[in-house]
Write a protein that holds these residues in place. Structure first.
Motif, PDB file in Angstrom:
ATOM      1  N   TYR A   1       0.831  -1.201   0.000  1.00  0.00           N
ATOM      2  CA  TYR A   1       0.000   0.000   0.000  1.00  0.00           C
ATOM      3  C   TYR A   1       0.869   1.256   0.000  1.00  0.00           C
ATOM      4  N   SER A   2       1.916   1.256   0.810  1.00  0.00           N
ATOM      5  CA  SER A   2       2.801   2.420   0.899  1.00  0.00           C
ATOM      6  C   SER A   2       3.540   2.654  -0.415  1.00  0.00           C
ATOM      7  N   SER A   3       3.842   1.598  -1.146  1.00  0.00           N
ATOM      8  CA  SER A   3       4.521   1.752  -2.441  1.00  0.00           C
ATOM      9  C   SER A   3       3.610   2.428  -3.451  1.00  0.00           C
ATOM     10  N   TYR A   4       2.338   2.027  -3.456  1.00  0.00           N
ATOM     11  CA  TYR A   4       1.389   2.678  -4.356  1.00  0.00           C
ATOM     12  C   TYR A   4       1.224   4.147  -3.984  1.00  0.00           C
ATOM     13  N   ARG A   5       1.144   4.428  -2.696  1.00  0.00           N
ATOM     14  CA  ARG A   5       1.031   5.825  -2.261  1.00  0.00           C
ATOM     15  C   ARG A   5       2.220   6.656  -2.734  1.00  0.00           C
ATOM     16  N   ALA A   6       3.417   6.101  -2.560  1.00  0.00           N
ATOM     17  CA  ALA A   6       4.624   6.814  -2.977  1.00  0.00           C
ATOM     18  C   ALA A   6       4.610   7.073  -4.475  1.00  0.00           C
ATOM     19  N   SER A   7       4.181   6.071  -5.254  1.00  0.00           N
ATOM     20  CA  SER A   7       4.150   6.243  -6.706  1.00  0.00           C
ATOM     21  C   SER A   7       3.160   7.318  -7.118  1.00  0.00           C
ATOM     22  N   VAL A   8       2.026   7.391  -6.419  1.00  0.00           N
ATOM     23  CA  VAL A   8       1.026   8.418  -6.722  1.00  0.00           C
ATOM     24  C   VAL A   8       1.588   9.808  -6.445  1.00  0.00           C
ATOM     25  N   LEU A   9       2.246   9.976  -5.296  1.00  0.00           N
ATOM     26  CA  LEU A   9       2.845  11.269  -4.966  1.00  0.00           C
ATOM     27  C   LEU A   9       3.894  11.676  -5.986  1.00  0.00           C
ATOM     28  N   ILE A  10       4.744  10.729  -6.377  1.00  0.00           N
ATOM     29  CA  ILE A  10       5.839  11.043  -7.308  1.00  0.00           C
ATOM     30  C   ILE A  10       5.301  11.391  -8.695  1.00  0.00           C
ATOM     31  N   ILE A  11       4.366  10.581  -9.200  1.00  0.00           N
ATOM     32  CA  ILE A  11       3.863  10.803 -10.562  1.00  0.00           C
ATOM     33  C   ILE A  11       3.060  12.096 -10.646  1.00  0.00           C
ATOM     34  N   THR A  12       2.196  12.349  -9.659  1.00  0.00           N
ATOM     35  CA  THR A  12       1.425  13.595  -9.687  1.00  0.00           C
ATOM     36  C   THR A  12       2.335  14.802  -9.481  1.00  0.00           C
ATOM     37  N   PHE A  13       3.378  14.642  -8.673  1.00  0.00           N
ATOM     38  CA  PHE A  13       4.359  15.713  -8.489  1.00  0.00           C
ATOM     39  C   PHE A  13       5.020  16.054  -9.824  1.00  0.00           C
ATOM     40  N   ILE A  14       5.487  15.036 -10.531  1.00  0.00           N
ATOM     41  CA  ILE A  14       6.141  15.244 -11.825  1.00  0.00           C
ATOM     42  C   ILE A  14       5.168  15.868 -12.819  1.00  0.00           C
ATOM     43  N   ALA A  15       3.929  15.361 -12.833  1.00  0.00           N
ATOM     44  CA  ALA A  15       2.946  15.845 -13.801  1.00  0.00           C
ATOM     45  C   ALA A  15       2.674  17.329 -13.631  1.00  0.00           C
ATOM     46  N   TYR A  16       2.430  17.766 -12.384  1.00  0.00           N
ATOM     47  CA  TYR A  16       2.094  19.182 -12.232  1.00  0.00           C
ATOM     48  C   TYR A  16       3.320  20.075 -12.285  1.00  0.00           C
ATOM     49  N   ALA A  17       4.483  19.536 -11.941  1.00  0.00           N
ATOM     50  CA  ALA A  17       5.711  20.310 -12.149  1.00  0.00           C
ATOM     51  C   ALA A  17       5.889  20.605 -13.635  1.00  0.00           C
ATOM     52  N   MET A  18       5.535  19.632 -14.484  1.00  0.00           N
ATOM     53  CA  MET A  18       5.633  19.836 -15.931  1.00  0.00           C
ATOM     54  C   MET A  18       4.643  20.889 -16.412  1.00  0.00           C
TER      55      MET A  18
ATOM     56  N   PHE B   1       1.184   4.732 -15.724  1.00  0.00           N
ATOM     57  CA  PHE B   1       1.513   4.304 -14.363  1.00  0.00           C
ATOM     58  C   PHE B   1       0.667   4.891 -13.242  1.00  0.00           C
ATOM     59  N   LEU B   2      -0.195   5.853 -13.496  1.00  0.00           N
ATOM     60  CA  LEU B   2      -0.897   6.517 -12.395  1.00  0.00           C
ATOM     61  C   LEU B   2      -2.160   5.761 -11.990  1.00  0.00           C
ATOM     62  N   ALA B   3      -2.214   5.334 -10.733  1.00  0.00           N
ATOM     63  CA  ALA B   3      -3.403   4.689 -10.169  1.00  0.00           C
ATOM     64  C   ALA B   3      -4.273   5.748  -9.506  1.00  0.00           C
ATOM     65  N   VAL B   4      -5.502   5.885  -9.960  1.00  0.00           N
ATOM     66  CA  VAL B   4      -6.360   6.981  -9.508  1.00  0.00           C
ATOM     67  C   VAL B   4      -6.852   6.788  -8.084  1.00  0.00           C
ATOM     68  N   ARG B   5      -7.281   5.563  -7.744  1.00  0.00           N
ATOM     69  CA  ARG B   5      -7.866   5.310  -6.427  1.00  0.00           C
ATOM     70  C   ARG B   5      -7.388   3.971  -5.886  1.00  0.00           C
ATOM     71  N   PRO B   6      -7.318   3.811  -4.578  1.00  0.00           N
ATOM     72  CA  PRO B   6      -6.962   2.504  -4.014  1.00  0.00           C
ATOM     73  C   PRO B   6      -7.950   1.415  -4.407  1.00  0.00           C
ATOM     74  N   GLU B   7      -9.239   1.799  -4.505  1.00  0.00           N
ATOM     75  CA  GLU B   7     -10.263   0.820  -4.850  1.00  0.00           C
ATOM     76  C   GLU B   7     -10.036   0.182  -6.219  1.00  0.00           C
ATOM     77  N   ASP B   8      -9.399   0.921  -7.126  1.00  0.00           N
ATOM     78  CA  ASP B   8      -9.134   0.378  -8.459  1.00  0.00           C
ATOM     79  C   ASP B   8      -8.146  -0.780  -8.416  1.00  0.00           C
ATOM     80  N   LEU B   9      -7.388  -0.862  -7.333  1.00  0.00           N
ATOM     81  CA  LEU B   9      -6.399  -1.929  -7.173  1.00  0.00           C
ATOM     82  C   LEU B   9      -6.839  -2.946  -6.121  1.00  0.00           C
ATOM     83  N   GLY B  10      -8.116  -2.859  -5.714  1.00  0.00           N
ATOM     84  CA  GLY B  10      -8.615  -3.784  -4.713  1.00  0.00           C
ATOM     85  C   GLY B  10      -8.196  -3.442  -3.305  1.00  0.00           C
TER      86      GLY B  10
END
Length: 568
Positions: free
Chosen positions: A28-45, A260-269
Motif C-alpha cells: 500500500y505504501s509503495s502505491y502511495r509513494a508512486s502516486v505522490l511522485i507521478i502527480t508531483f512530476i505531472a504538475y511540475a511539468m 503508471f498513475l493509479a487513480v484510487r486505491p479501490e481500483d487496485l482492490g
C-alpha cells in the motif's frame, strides 16, 4: 471513458510490472509513494510549460525595458545605451539566434510602445481560458477516468505550447495567432489541478494532510524553477525553443501518467483511507465524550490504549497498514456509487466560497510574480547594474525556492494548530510588509534582493499552496457531504478556478500599470494581499472561538480526560 464510480483495471504500466514480477503485488505504501511522485512530476511539468512567456518578455519587447526603467523612478538608461527598435527577428537571421543581440530587436506584435500591453494580453488569454476551463474540468473530473483525462490534457497542452514557439520559425507576427494558441493551452492545462488534487486526496486521509500536501505542492515551485532555467538556457538558440522544449517534455509526461498513475486505491482492490479514518475519529470522539462524563472510565480506556500500543510496538506492527488491511473485511463495499455533486451544490459547501475568493487575491499576487518577476528584475538596476535576460530569469527562480519553504511551513503550522484560516490569513498579512521591503530595498544589492525575494516567495506562496491543496481536499470531503467522495474535483476546480480569475487579472493590470512605474504595481499587490487576509476574517474568528471553547472544556476536565481530548 469509464464512469468514476466503477472499478477499473490497474494502469497498463503497473499491470506489466506486476506480470514481470510473477504476479506479486506492491505494498500500500509503495502505491502511495508512486502516486505522490507521478502527480508531483505531472504538475511540475504543467508549471514548467507556463514559465517561458515570463522569460522571453524582454526578448519580444526589449523597448519595454527602457520605458519601464524610465518610468520607475529608480534608473534611466543613457541615450547611448538605448537599443535600436526598427528591426525584427526574422526566421534564420543571425541576430535572432544570439543572446548577444537579443536587446537589438524585438518581435512584432510585442515590440513598440504597446508591446507590454500585448504581452499582458497573451497572459490574460491563457489565464482566463484556464480559469474558464477549470470549472468544466472539475465537473468532468468527478465523472471521468482521471488517468486518461489528465494524460490527454498534458499531451494537448504540450502541443499548443510548442505551437507558440513555432511562431518564431514560421515567422508569424499576428497577435490573433498567439492569443488563440495561449487560450487553447490554458483550456487543456485546466485538466491538471483538479485531477492531481483529487487523486492525492483519494490516497491520503486528513491526518497530516497539510504537511504532506505542503511538501507535495513544491511541484509548483520546482516546475517554475525548471521552466525558468530551461527557457533561459534555450534563448541562445532562439526564443522559440524556450517554448518547444518545455512543451515536448509536458506531452511526454502525459504518457507517463497514462501508463503508471493509479487513480484510487479501490481500483487496485485496496481500501479507502477515508473510511478507516472516519471509523477511528468516531471512536476517539466517543471516548472523549465518555471521559467528560466519567473520568474513571476515561482512565481505564487510557490504560487499555497504552497497553495495546505497547504490544503493537513490540511486535513491530504498522498500525495504519493493519487498519487499512482490516478494512477489507469490515467494509462491505470497496466502491461507493454515490452521485457526483453538482456545481451549485459544491458552492454551498461551508467555506468553499470564502476560500475561493481569498484565493482570487492570493493567486493574483502569486501569478503576477510568476509572469512578470524576470521582466521586473531585468528592468530594475541592482547595485547600479542592469542584468541580462538569462541572469534575470535565473535569479527569479529564488522566489520559487521561498515558495517551497512557504508551502511546507504553512501546511505544517496548519496541521499542528488545526487552523487553516488563521494560518492562511497570517501569511497574507505578513506578505504586505515583505512586498514593500522588496520594492524599496531590493535594488540595494544582490544579497539583499535574494533575501527579500525568498521571504516574499515564502509568504505569498505559503497560503496559495495551502488553499489549493489541503484546504481544497478538506472541503471536498466535508462532513456535510456525508461521505460522498465525488465532490473533490469539483470543489478543487471551483476554488482554483476562482483563484485563476485573479491570476488572469493580476498580470493584465501589471502590463498597464508598469508603464506608470513599478510602484503602482506593488501597491496593487499589497492591496490584494490585504483583501485576501480580510476575506478570511469570519473563518479566523470561528477558529479562535472554537479553540477558546476547547481550552475552557480542557480546563474543566480531569487530567486524564484532558490528555485524551487534546489528542483529537
Amino acid at each position: 471513458m469509464e464512469g468514476h464510480g466503477q472499478s477499473r483495471c490497474p494502469p497498463p504500466g503497473i499491470a506489466l510490472i506486476k506480470k514481470l514480477r510473477g504476479g506479486t503485488d506492491f505494498s500500500y505504501s509503495s502505491y502511495r509513494a508512486s502516486v505522490l511522485i507521478i502527480t508531483f512530476i505531472a504538475y511540475a511539468m504543467f508549471h514548467m510549460s507556463r514559465k517561458p512567456p515570463s522569460i522571453v518578455k524582454s526578448v519580444l519587447d526589449p523597448e519595454g525595458s527602457v520605458i519601464s526603467a524610465l518610468g520607475s523612478g529608480h534608473y534611466a538608461l543613457p541615450a547611448s545605451l538605448a537599443p535600436s527598435f526598427d528591426k525584427l527577428f526574422h526566421n534564420g537571421s543571425a541576430d535572432g539566434n544570439s543572446t548577444n543581440n537579443i536587446g537589438k530587436g524585438g518581435w512584432a506584435p510585442f515590440d513598440g510602445k504597446t508591446g507590454k500591453n500585448r504581452l499582458g494580453e497573451i497572459d490574460v488569454a491563457f489565464l482566463a481560458s484556464y480559469a474558464f476551463g477549470m470549472y468544466f474540468a472539475g465537473h468532468l473530473g468527478d465523472r471521468l477516468d482521471l488517468r486518461k483525462f489528465l494524460s490527454f490534457g498534458m499531451v494537448c497542452s504540450g502541443f499548443f505550447v510548442c505551437l507558440f514557439g513555432m511562431g518564431r520559425y514560421w515567422n508569424i507576427h499576428r497577435l490573433e495567432y498567439f492569443l488563440l494558441v495561449q487560450m487553447a493551452a490554458g483550456l487543456f492545462q485546466a485538466t491538471g489541478w483538479p485531477s492531481v488534487v483529487t487523486i492525492v486526496g483519494n490516497w491520503f486521509g486528513k491526518k497530516k494532510r497539510g504537511l504532506i500536501m505542503g511538501i507535495w505542492n513544491a511541484h509548483t515551485s520546482v516546475g517554475n524553477i525548471l521552466g525558468s532555467l530551461i527557457a533561459a538556457a534555450a534563448l541562445k538558440y532562439g526564443w522559440g525553443w524556450s517554448f518547444i522544449i518545455p512543451g515536448t517534455i509536458l506531452a511526454g509526461g502525459g504518457l507517463l501518467v497514462w501508463a503508471f498513475l493509479a487513480v484510487r486505491p479501490e481500483d487496485l482492490g485496496l481500501p479507502c483511507p477515508h473510511e478507516v479514518e472516519a471509523a477511528a475519529e468516531a471512536d476517539e470522539v466517543e471516548r472523549a465524550l465518555n471521559a467528560e462524563h466519567d473520568s474513571e472510565q476515561a482512565d481505564l480506556l487510557a490504560s487499555e490504549n497504552k497497553n495495546s500500543s505497547a504490544v503493537a510496538e513490540s511486535d513491530g506492527v504498522d498500525l495504519e497498514s493493519q487498519q487499512l488491511v482490516g478494512t477489507k473485511q469490515t467494509v462491505p463495499e470497496l466502491i461507493r456509487n454515490d452521485p457526483a455533486v453538482g456545481f451549485l451544490e459544491a458552492w454551498r459547501i461551508p467555506g468553499v466560497a470564502t476560500f475561493a475568493l481569498c484565493l482570487f487575491f492570493s493567486k493574483l499576487v502569486a501569478y503576477t510574480f510568476l509572469y512578470w518577476l524576470p521582466f521586473y528584475i531585468k528592468q530594475t538596476p541592482i547595485a547600479g547594474k542592469m542584468l541580462d535576460e538569462k541572469t534575470a530569469g535565473q535569479l527569479s527562480t529564488l522566489f520559487d525556492v521561498g515558495g517551497v519553504v512557504g508551502g511546507i511551513l504553512a501546511g505544517h503550522i496548519s496541521d499542528k494548530s488545526n487552523a487553516r484560516a488563521i494560518t492562511a490569513a497570517g501569511f497574507m498579512y505578513c506578505a504586505i510588509p515583505a512586498l514593500f521591503l522588496y520594492r524599496t530595498y531590493g535594488s540595494v544589492s544582490i544579497t539583499v534582493n535574494i533575501t527579500l525575494m525568498v521571504v516574499a516567495g515564502m509568504l505569498i506562496n505559503g497560503p496559495y499552496a495551502l488553499i489549493t491543496t489541503a484546504v481544497s481536499a478538506d472541503l471536498g470531503t466535508h462532513s456535510s457531504l456525508k461521505g460522498n467522495g465525488r465532490a473533490l474535483a469539483t470543489v478543487t476546480a471551483i476554488i482554483d478556478g476562482t483563484g485563476s480569475l485573479g491570476a488572469a487579472i493580476g498580470p493584465l493590470l501589471t502590463g498597464f500599470l508598469s508603464g506608470q512605474g513599478w510602484g503602482a504595481v506593488f501597491i496593487m499587490l499589497m492591496m490584494a494581499a490585504l483583501f485576501a487576509g480580510l476575506l478570511l476574517t469570519k473563518l479566523v474568528v470561528a477558529e479562535v472561538v472554537e479553540k477558546l471553547v476547547k481550552y475552557q472544556r480542557l480546563h474543566n476536565l480531569s487530567e486524564t480526560a484532558r490528555e485524551q481530548l487534546t489528542e483529537l
